[in-house]
Design an enzyme around this catalytic site. Sequence first.
Site, PDB file in Angstrom:
ATOM      1  N   ASP A  67      12.589   9.177  31.973  1.00 16.56           N
ATOM      2  CA  ASP A  67      13.384   8.390  31.026  1.00 16.56           C
ATOM      3  C   ASP A  67      12.513   7.484  30.172  1.00 16.56           C
ATOM      4  O   ASP A  67      11.351   7.194  30.499  1.00 16.56           O
ATOM      5  CB  ASP A  67      14.454   7.571  31.756  1.00 16.56           C
ATOM      6  CG  ASP A  67      13.867   6.560  32.726  1.00 16.56           C
ATOM      7  OD1 ASP A  67      12.849   6.865  33.376  1.00 16.56           O
ATOM      8  OD2 ASP A  67      14.433   5.450  32.839  1.00 16.56           O
ATOM      9  N   GLU A 121      14.006   5.086  35.697  1.00 20.37           N
ATOM     10  CA  GLU A 121      13.025   4.085  36.108  1.00 20.37           C
ATOM     11  C   GLU A 121      13.070   2.857  35.220  1.00 20.37           C
ATOM     12  O   GLU A 121      12.731   1.752  35.663  1.00 20.37           O
ATOM     13  CB  GLU A 121      11.620   4.706  36.079  1.00 20.37           C
ATOM     14  CG  GLU A 121      10.513   3.811  36.637  1.00 20.37           C
ATOM     15  CD  GLU A 121       9.866   2.908  35.593  1.00 20.37           C
ATOM     16  OE1 GLU A 121       9.073   2.035  35.986  1.00 20.37           O
ATOM     17  OE2 GLU A 121      10.146   3.070  34.384  1.00 20.37           O
TER      18      GLU A 121
END
Length: 351
Positions: A67, A121
């Site tokens: 991400d 994350e």
Amino acid sequence: MTDPVTLTAAMVDVASVSWAEKELADALERALRAQAPHLEVLRSGDAVLARTRLGRPHRVLLAGHLDTVPIADNVPSRRADGIVHGCGTSDMKSGDAVFAHLAAALPQPRHDVTFVFYDREEIEAEHNGLGRIEREHPDWLAADLAILGEPTDGALEAGCQGTLRLELRTAGRRAHSARSWLGDNAIHRAGEILARLNAYTPRDVDIDGCVYREGLQAVRIGGGVAGNVVPDECVVTVNFRFAPDRSAEQAVAHVREVFGDVDGIDAVVTDLSPGALPGLSAPAAAEFVAATGAAPRAKYGWTDVSRFAALGIPAVNYGPGDPDLAHTREEHVSEAAIVACTEVLRRYLAP
């Protein structure tokens, strides 16, 4: 799997802001299943895991999050003058690309290798895909060394700082601002909090030759409901980045001590993640340090090495991106840095 520079650009072109990693995870899963038949592949939510089972005496885990922070008009990618520009190039799709390339290019590594490409994350720790993997597939995280592809500009960064956020809330009494003497201004009460922060002296801590610098900062302040009302509440959000010689509990106790005698405040912990000690004396870690030829340095910031340290696994950060460019509109990574990191890891893992 294509070369890691081209792969970096291709991964940037598939937007994957936190909670929207599915398209990139799908593409990566398809590629690994098609181009790396020597790997066992597992899908967990929007995370993709793969590993060798060669019976080697040691296992190395390479982990990177898929991400990114929200896009800032920097997708699709752009390549020019040996630079790849775009959201996530530094943090950390270039690291992911290096790992994905090696997953396909090294069918017979001298260590067994696990690859973990995980989700979420960049947001609150409770949503981090590694937590889900630890709960549902703990055997996939077993290793003698974990290498996270977080941006280090090709340096070897050991351990990480812990991070703590608290909300310090002051209470007052509303009144019309034309009759301010009838009220009690909560924002004014927060002045002592800001004074303590301004006077605070942080520590520098040397652990295994890595110097961790602590920091205690106000990162947000809010209060008031209208331009003609004395505010009855003010909230100061404080972030403490602490050296890994402090436990999470010790960090909370320290910050409460800093503000403990300020009248009329309420302190609430909103986020807390422990740091990670360097762990460079472990054999697999020492071998990787030697392979890089670089002197390790402290990691400024929190990374998921902390999660591996909690599992008793030595962990380091090593990736091609420049950490100073992470999350910026100008985010980019040099092609030479991608190639250099790939070659270091290839030398370390190749038979």
